[in-house]
Design a protein around this motif. Structure first.
Motif, PDB file in Angstrom:
ATOM      1  N   LEU A 196       2.365  -6.512   0.770  1.00 29.23           N
ATOM      2  CA  LEU A 196       2.429  -7.891   0.302  1.00 29.23           C
ATOM      3  C   LEU A 196       2.500  -7.962  -1.218  1.00 29.23           C
ATOM      4  O   LEU A 196       1.896  -7.164  -1.926  1.00 29.23           O
ATOM      5  CB  LEU A 196       1.208  -8.682   0.775  1.00 29.23           C
ATOM      6  CG  LEU A 196       0.995  -8.830   2.283  1.00 29.23           C
ATOM      7  CD1 LEU A 196      -0.257  -9.670   2.547  1.00 29.23           C
ATOM      8  CD2 LEU A 196       2.205  -9.443   2.970  1.00 29.23           C
ATOM      9  N   GLU A 197       3.214  -8.956  -1.728  1.00 30.78           N
ATOM     10  CA  GLU A 197       3.172  -9.260  -3.158  1.00 30.78           C
ATOM     11  C   GLU A 197       1.848  -9.952  -3.481  1.00 30.78           C
ATOM     12  O   GLU A 197       1.205 -10.535  -2.600  1.00 30.78           O
ATOM     13  CB  GLU A 197       4.352 -10.158  -3.543  1.00 30.78           C
ATOM     14  CG  GLU A 197       5.717  -9.511  -3.366  1.00 30.78           C
ATOM     15  CD  GLU A 197       5.905  -8.316  -4.283  1.00 30.78           C
ATOM     16  OE1 GLU A 197       5.379  -8.361  -5.428  1.00 30.78           O
ATOM     17  OE2 GLU A 197       6.549  -7.342  -3.868  1.00 30.78           O
ATOM     18  N   ASP A 200       1.270 -13.755  -2.351  1.00 30.26           N
ATOM     19  CA  ASP A 200       1.167 -13.880  -0.898  1.00 30.26           C
ATOM     20  C   ASP A 200      -0.143 -13.285  -0.403  1.00 30.26           C
ATOM     21  O   ASP A 200      -0.827 -13.866   0.453  1.00 30.26           O
ATOM     22  CB  ASP A 200       2.364 -13.175  -0.252  1.00 30.26           C
ATOM     23  CG  ASP A 200       2.429 -13.387   1.266  1.00 30.26           C
ATOM     24  OD1 ASP A 200       1.734 -14.304   1.770  1.00 30.26           O
ATOM     25  OD2 ASP A 200       3.174 -12.644   1.930  1.00 30.26           O
ATOM     26  N   ALA A 203      -3.123 -15.553  -1.222  1.00 35.88           N
ATOM     27  CA  ALA A 203      -3.099 -16.736  -0.353  1.00 35.88           C
ATOM     28  C   ALA A 203      -3.662 -16.403   1.027  1.00 35.88           C
ATOM     29  O   ALA A 203      -4.434 -17.188   1.601  1.00 35.88           O
ATOM     30  CB  ALA A 203      -1.677 -17.270  -0.246  1.00 35.88           C
ATOM     31  N   ARG A 204      -3.308 -15.245   1.549  1.00 33.47           N
ATOM     32  CA  ARG A 204      -3.816 -14.838   2.865  1.00 33.47           C
ATOM     33  C   ARG A 204      -5.316 -14.531   2.800  1.00 33.47           C
ATOM     34  O   ARG A 204      -6.062 -14.833   3.743  1.00 33.47           O
ATOM     35  CB  ARG A 204      -3.041 -13.630   3.383  1.00 33.47           C
ATOM     36  CG  ARG A 204      -1.576 -13.942   3.724  1.00 33.47           C
ATOM     37  CD  ARG A 204      -0.815 -12.681   4.108  1.00 33.47           C
ATOM     38  NE  ARG A 204       0.615 -12.923   4.181  1.00 33.47           N
ATOM     39  CZ  ARG A 204       1.352 -12.889   5.294  1.00 33.47           C
ATOM     40  NH1 ARG A 204       0.771 -12.650   6.453  1.00 33.47           N
ATOM     41  NH2 ARG A 204       2.657 -13.104   5.260  1.00 33.47           N
TER      42      ARG A 204
END
Length: 406
Positions: A196-197, A200, A203-204
């Motif tokens: 993941l960047e 992202d 946010a998760r």
């Protein structure tokens, strides 16, 4: 080499500090010295070594409290409570490897409280000061005093334990502390998401922490640092890893993990690691192992979690930094510049665009003598801090200059 005072009792400690106050002799307060490289160098001809003030003086597992002298090795206390299935829930870090302070486990109980440094569990369980119930200490006036009590719901008088936690030995010398302990979780497991960047991933993590899954830790290691973890190299190339820990009783962890994967790991590569691997992985995150083998200056930056990716990206652009995220994005461990040039101006400028703060954890002693190691105080906070210091240590004999210059 400085001369050393090594009191073995509370009375000897009081006498030592009283002598320093009467002669206006600055003292450097030392436990094991494992965190001596954090903060400004203390210029003092005398050291006050608390190593002889050691030992657990009271442990009541049923009441969830433990009382120990300030010089007690932290490893000794952790071993005692572990045998009874208990733990310090704030997960204190061991930064020995990062600071080049020799082998791990060298910290003391008093040093842990004075530094107020917590690990990944802080995001759920709170800081050291939230588990610090009481103490005995000697002020810079050479006067013995105590604060708090052996109960959690203690509301009598001022909450002095919270004042001394994080004061780095500049207000008083603690001789004994009382801590709250909690039952160790039966088991733990960690969800690992790959590739993941930063934006992202954070946010998760925030979605996971805000859910009913009751995550106890959340971190993200970008690809440029993930290579120090074996699981990030399983595909032959280091990939960013996003980590979410669950703990508790086994059936609950299993159920919540299934729910968590459906919530934050759909359509992305992921895996779940069991208790032993999870414990080792989070120990490395806690102890800043990804940056321990490097030679650059290291900053510990606290920001609102959603601001984390923007802050680190700006530091990459302005200070050629690299780092990783803990506390769901709210804590950034960041390497920027060299020990002789920690890019302080760039780091302070970026962090000032948030409500966060930055602490210079690793740099040369020359730089730390001149730099703002801890976050600069506002005029109001500086005035309040000076008044508090004047009440506890009016002559400035305890760790002078450790946190801020004159």
């Amino acid at each position: 080499m400085p001369s050393v005072l090594k009191p073995a009792t509370q009375d000897q400690l009081r006498d030592a500090v009283a002598w320093a106050a009467s002669s206006k002799t600055p003292l450097e307060i030392i436990g094991s010295g494992s965190k001596r490289a954090i903060g400004r160098p203390v210029e003092a001809a005398w050291q006050l070594d608390l190593g002889a003030l050691s030992g657990i003086t009271l442990y009541e597992p049923e009441e969830l409290i433990i009382q120990a002298k300030a010089g007690t090795p932290l490893a000794e206390l952790l071993e005692v409570i572990d045998r009874r299935g208990q733990c310090l829930a704030f997960d204190p870090p061991d930064l020995s490897a990062l600071l080049g302070a020799g082998g791990g486990g060298r910290g003391t109980v008093g040093g842990m409280v004075a530094a107020n440094l917590a690990g990944p569990s802080r995001v759920k369980m709170g800081a050291v000061r939230d588990h610090f119930l009481g103490f005995q200490a000697v002020s810079g006036r050479g006067e013995a005093f105590k604060g708090g009590a052996r109960v959690v719901k203690n509301v009598t008088g001022y909450d002095l334990p919270k004042l001394l936690a994080g004061s780095w030995g500049t207000l008083a010398v603690m001789s004994e502390v009382i801590l709250k302990v909690l039952p160790k979780p039966e088991t733990e497991a960690t969800l690992v998401i790959f590739g993941l960047e930063d934006g992202d991933a954070i946010a998760r993590l925030c979605q996971a922490m805000g859910s009913s899954c009751e995550a106890s830790a959340a971190a993200h290691v970008p690809a440029d640092l993930a290579g120090c973890f074996d699981l990030a190299r399983r595909g032959g190339q280091a990939m960013a890893i996003t980590l979410i820990r669950l703990d508790g009783v086994a059936p609950s962890v299993e159920y919540r993990m299934g729910k968590l994967r459906g919530l934050v790991a759909q359509a992305v590569p992921s895996m779940v690691i069991g208790a032993a691997d999870s414990h080792d992985l989070w120990s490395e995150i806690r102890d800043c192992v990804p940056l321990a083998g490097s030679s650059g200056a290291v900053w510990r930056i606290s920001v609102p979690p959603t601001e984390g990716p923007r802050v680190l990206e700006q530091l990459r652009e302005r200070a050629q930094a690299r780092g990783y995220y803990d506390w769901s994005g709210g804590l950034i461990w960041c390497e920027a510049g060299t020990p002789d040039d920690p890019k302080e101006e760039a780091v302070r400028a970026v962090v000032s665009t948030t409500t966060g703060h930055a602490t210079l954890i690793r740099a040369s002693s020359r730089v730390r003598a001149d730099a703002q190691v801890f976050d600069p105080l506002s005029a109001g906070a500086r005035s309040l801090s000076a008044r508090i210091k004047a009440q506890f240590d009016p002559l400035g004999v305890l760790n002078p200059g450790r946190m801020y210059g004159a």
